[in-house]
Motif scaffolding. Sequence first.
Motif, PDB file in Angstrom:
ATOM      1  N   ILE A 130      -3.986 -37.538 -21.768  1.00 16.86           N
ATOM      2  CA  ILE A 130      -4.271 -39.088 -21.044  1.00 16.86           C
ATOM      3  C   ILE A 130      -3.617 -39.208 -20.016  1.00 16.86           C
ATOM      4  O   ILE A 130      -2.153 -38.701 -19.689  1.00 16.86           O
ATOM      5  N   ASP A 131      -4.419 -39.246 -18.976  1.00 17.05           N
ATOM      6  CA  ASP A 131      -4.003 -39.559 -17.894  1.00 17.05           C
ATOM      7  C   ASP A 131      -3.418 -38.416 -16.295  1.00 17.05           C
ATOM      8  O   ASP A 131      -3.125 -38.265 -15.791  1.00 17.05           O
ATOM      9  N   THR A 132      -4.126 -37.377 -17.371  1.00 20.63           N
ATOM     10  CA  THR A 132      -3.982 -36.010 -16.784  1.00 20.63           C
ATOM     11  C   THR A 132      -5.053 -35.491 -14.968  1.00 20.63           C
ATOM     12  O   THR A 132      -4.598 -34.891 -14.897  1.00 20.63           O
ATOM     13  N   VAL A 133      -5.706 -36.948 -14.760  1.00 16.35           N
ATOM     14  CA  VAL A 133      -6.480 -36.607 -13.754  1.00 16.35           C
ATOM     15  C   VAL A 133      -5.313 -36.718 -12.433  1.00 16.35           C
ATOM     16  O   VAL A 133      -5.425 -36.269 -11.578  1.00 16.35           O
ATOM     17  N   GLN A 134      -4.157 -37.538 -12.880  1.00 16.15           N
ATOM     18  CA  GLN A 134      -2.849 -37.370 -12.475  1.00 16.15           C
ATOM     19  C   GLN A 134      -2.200 -35.584 -11.719  1.00 16.15           C
ATOM     20  O   GLN A 134      -2.000 -35.842 -11.311  1.00 16.15           O
ATOM     21  N   LEU A 135      -2.670 -34.911 -13.225  1.00 16.94           N
ATOM     22  CA  LEU A 135      -2.540 -33.727 -12.575  1.00 16.94           C
ATOM     23  C   LEU A 135      -3.251 -32.959 -11.556  1.00 16.94           C
ATOM     24  O   LEU A 135      -2.714 -31.828 -11.307  1.00 16.94           O
ATOM     25  N   ASN A 136      -4.137 -33.459 -11.066  1.00 23.25           N
ATOM     26  CA  ASN A 136      -5.598 -32.916  -9.127  1.00 23.25           C
ATOM     27  C   ASN A 136      -5.789 -31.231 -10.045  1.00 23.25           C
ATOM     28  O   ASN A 136      -5.808 -30.675  -9.427  1.00 23.25           O
ATOM     29  N   GLY A 137      -5.982 -31.213 -11.267  1.00 27.42           N
ATOM     30  CA  GLY A 137      -6.557 -30.041 -11.628  1.00 27.42           C
ATOM     31  C   GLY A 137      -5.453 -28.978 -12.313  1.00 27.42           C
ATOM     32  O   GLY A 137      -6.176 -27.999 -12.701  1.00 27.42           O
ATOM     33  N   GLU A 138      -4.806 -29.047 -12.091  1.00 29.96           N
ATOM     34  CA  GLU A 138      -3.579 -27.953 -11.657  1.00 29.96           C
ATOM     35  C   GLU A 138      -3.563 -27.553 -13.748  1.00 29.96           C
ATOM     36  O   GLU A 138      -2.934 -28.911 -14.556  1.00 29.96           O
ATOM     37  N   GLY A 139      -3.111 -26.575 -14.065  1.00 30.02           N
ATOM     38  CA  GLY A 139      -3.141 -26.086 -15.241  1.00 30.02           C
ATOM     39  C   GLY A 139      -5.060 -25.919 -15.695  1.00 30.02           C
ATOM     40  O   GLY A 139      -5.140 -25.810 -16.738  1.00 30.02           O
ATOM     41  N   PHE A 140      -6.019 -26.316 -15.350  1.00 32.53           N
ATOM     42  CA  PHE A 140      -6.810 -26.362 -16.040  1.00 32.53           C
ATOM     43  C   PHE A 140      -8.222 -25.327 -15.273  1.00 32.53           C
ATOM     44  O   PHE A 140      -8.081 -25.876 -13.672  1.00 32.53           O
ATOM     45  N   GLU A 141      -9.206 -24.687 -15.790  1.00 32.94           N
ATOM     46  CA  GLU A 141      -9.867 -23.646 -14.965  1.00 32.94           C
ATOM     47  C   GLU A 141     -10.935 -23.990 -15.286  1.00 32.94           C
ATOM     48  O   GLU A 141     -11.562 -23.903 -16.779  1.00 32.94           O
ATOM     49  N   LEU A 142     -12.048 -24.747 -14.540  1.00 32.89           N
ATOM     50  CA  LEU A 142     -13.401 -25.020 -15.158  1.00 32.89           C
ATOM     51  C   LEU A 142     -13.922 -23.270 -15.385  1.00 32.89           C
ATOM     52  O   LEU A 142     -14.107 -22.789 -14.592  1.00 32.89           O
ATOM     53  N   LEU A 143     -14.540 -23.936 -16.461  1.00 29.06           N
ATOM     54  CA  LEU A 143     -15.583 -22.503 -16.977  1.00 29.06           C
ATOM     55  C   LEU A 143     -17.382 -22.450 -17.133  1.00 29.06           C
ATOM     56  O   LEU A 143     -17.828 -21.200 -16.561  1.00 29.06           O
ATOM     57  N   VAL A 144     -17.539 -23.924 -16.713  1.00 27.86           N
ATOM     58  CA  VAL A 144     -19.187 -23.932 -16.545  1.00 27.86           C
ATOM     59  C   VAL A 144     -18.987 -24.899 -15.578  1.00 27.86           C
ATOM     60  O   VAL A 144     -18.217 -25.089 -15.053  1.00 27.86           O
ATOM     61  N   SER A 145     -19.847 -25.406 -14.677  1.00 25.54           N
ATOM     62  CA  SER A 145     -20.221 -25.692 -14.320  1.00 25.54           C
ATOM     63  C   SER A 145     -21.102 -27.077 -14.143  1.00 25.54           C
ATOM     64  O   SER A 145     -22.165 -27.317 -14.900  1.00 25.54           O
ATOM     65  N   LYS A 146     -21.275 -28.486 -13.271  1.00 23.92           N
ATOM     66  CA  LYS A 146     -21.495 -29.413 -13.514  1.00 23.92           C
ATOM     67  C   LYS A 146     -23.658 -29.016 -13.163  1.00 23.92           C
ATOM     68  O   LYS A 146     -23.914 -28.298 -12.711  1.00 23.92           O
ATOM     69  N   GLY A 147     -24.247 -29.848 -14.383  1.00 23.04           N
ATOM     70  CA  GLY A 147     -25.711 -29.403 -14.879  1.00 23.04           C
ATOM     71  C   GLY A 147     -26.371 -27.893 -15.448  1.00 23.04           C
ATOM     72  O   GLY A 147     -27.696 -27.552 -15.975  1.00 23.04           O
ATOM     73  N   ASP A 148     -24.983 -27.548 -15.666  1.00 21.37           N
ATOM     74  CA  ASP A 148     -25.547 -25.805 -16.571  1.00 21.37           C
ATOM     75  C   ASP A 148     -25.335 -26.569 -18.316  1.00 21.37           C
ATOM     76  O   ASP A 148     -24.883 -27.551 -19.238  1.00 21.37           O
ATOM     77  N   THR A 149     -26.304 -25.152 -19.087  1.00 19.52           N
ATOM     78  CA  THR A 149     -26.824 -25.796 -19.454  1.00 19.52           C
ATOM     79  C   THR A 149     -25.687 -25.107 -20.779  1.00 19.52           C
ATOM     80  O   THR A 149     -25.709 -23.823 -20.558  1.00 19.52           O
ATOM     81  N   VAL A 150     -25.353 -26.229 -21.807  1.00 18.14           N
ATOM     82  CA  VAL A 150     -24.061 -25.361 -22.833  1.00 18.14           C
ATOM     83  C   VAL A 150     -24.030 -25.171 -24.062  1.00 18.14           C
ATOM     84  O   VAL A 150     -25.585 -25.847 -24.522  1.00 18.14           O
ATOM     85  N   THR A 151     -23.642 -24.440 -25.129  1.00 13.96           N
ATOM     86  CA  THR A 151     -24.001 -24.624 -26.779  1.00 13.96           C
ATOM     87  C   THR A 151     -22.685 -25.737 -26.919  1.00 13.96           C
ATOM     88  O   THR A 151     -21.883 -24.284 -26.580  1.00 13.96           O
ATOM     89  N   ARG A 152     -23.115 -25.664 -28.255  1.00  7.12           N
ATOM     90  CA  ARG A 152     -21.706 -26.028 -28.613  1.00  7.12           C
ATOM     91  C   ARG A 152     -21.050 -24.978 -29.376  1.00  7.12           C
ATOM     92  O   ARG A 152     -21.511 -23.191 -29.777  1.00  7.12           O
ATOM     93  N   GLY A 153     -20.043 -24.866 -29.242  1.00  9.90           N
ATOM     94  CA  GLY A 153     -18.550 -23.945 -29.023  1.00  9.90           C
ATOM     95  C   GLY A 153     -18.738 -23.196 -27.956  1.00  9.90           C
ATOM     96  O   GLY A 153     -17.580 -22.168 -28.082  1.00  9.90           O
ATOM     97  N   GLN A 154     -19.517 -23.259 -26.828  1.00  6.15           N
ATOM     98  CA  GLN A 154     -19.016 -22.341 -25.430  1.00  6.15           C
ATOM     99  C   GLN A 154     -17.826 -22.761 -25.149  1.00  6.15           C
ATOM    100  O   GLN A 154     -17.803 -23.955 -25.097  1.00  6.15           O
ATOM    101  N   ALA A 155     -17.244 -22.013 -24.356  1.00  8.28           N
ATOM    102  CA  ALA A 155     -15.853 -22.475 -23.792  1.00  8.28           C
ATOM    103  C   ALA A 155     -16.478 -24.165 -22.430  1.00  8.28           C
ATOM    104  O   ALA A 155     -17.323 -22.815 -21.910  1.00  8.28           O
ATOM    105  N   VAL A 156     -15.667 -24.775 -22.000  1.00  8.83           N
ATOM    106  CA  VAL A 156     -15.742 -25.177 -21.407  1.00  8.83           C
ATOM    107  C   VAL A 156     -14.751 -25.416 -20.112  1.00  8.83           C
ATOM    108  O   VAL A 156     -15.303 -24.720 -18.689  1.00  8.83           O
ATOM    109  N   VAL A 157     -13.573 -25.750 -20.409  1.00  7.61           N
ATOM    110  CA  VAL A 157     -12.256 -25.467 -19.678  1.00  7.61           C
ATOM    111  C   VAL A 157     -10.858 -24.442 -20.338  1.00  7.61           C
ATOM    112  O   VAL A 157     -11.082 -25.020 -21.472  1.00  7.61           O
ATOM    113  N   ARG A 158     -10.327 -24.017 -19.495  1.00  9.01           N
ATOM    114  CA  ARG A 158      -9.309 -23.586 -20.191  1.00  9.01           C
ATOM    115  C   ARG A 158      -8.030 -24.305 -19.965  1.00  9.01           C
ATOM    116  O   ARG A 158      -7.743 -24.692 -18.675  1.00  9.01           O
TER     117      ARG A 158
END
Length: 149
Positions: free
Chosen positions: A75-103
């Motif tokens: 909650i309110d994590t937008v205020q962290l400006n991405g600090e501590g989050f790692e994107l593992l896919v890209s917008k527009g990607d097709t993903v399968t249930r269970g696939q890692a999206v964000v670390r």
Amino acid sequence: MTTVTSPLTGRAIGLADVPDPVFAGAMVGPGTAIDPVREPSEAIAPVDGIVVSLHPHAFVVVDSDGHGVLTHLGIDTVQLNGEGFELLVSKGDTVTRGQAVVRWNPAAVEAAGKSPVCPVVALEATADSLGAVVESGEVAAGDALFSWQ
């Protein structure tokens, strides 16, 4: 019918107990929430589909029925400006249930003064279109959270 599964391991708490009035009031949509285990982890896709929105703190996957599922990491994590989050896919990607999206690390979010509670919301849905909503108890990543008619 779509089955939406947990993007995280933790404890289901239900939207009413989310420490944010917009989510708690189901203004974004109905669903549930996960209080995640406090260790580095990967948030996984709750359905098969296309990533239509992707931010460090939140993502939306739309399935083949057009159902959009929002996973909001804390909650309110937008205020962290991405600090501590790692994107593992890209917008527009097709993903399968269970696939890692964000670390991310829920403990680091909490240490930064934010709630690590994660709403999982059915976008543009009504409460009566969801069934078998899990609002309590331990859940593992990939366990069913609710069904969507």
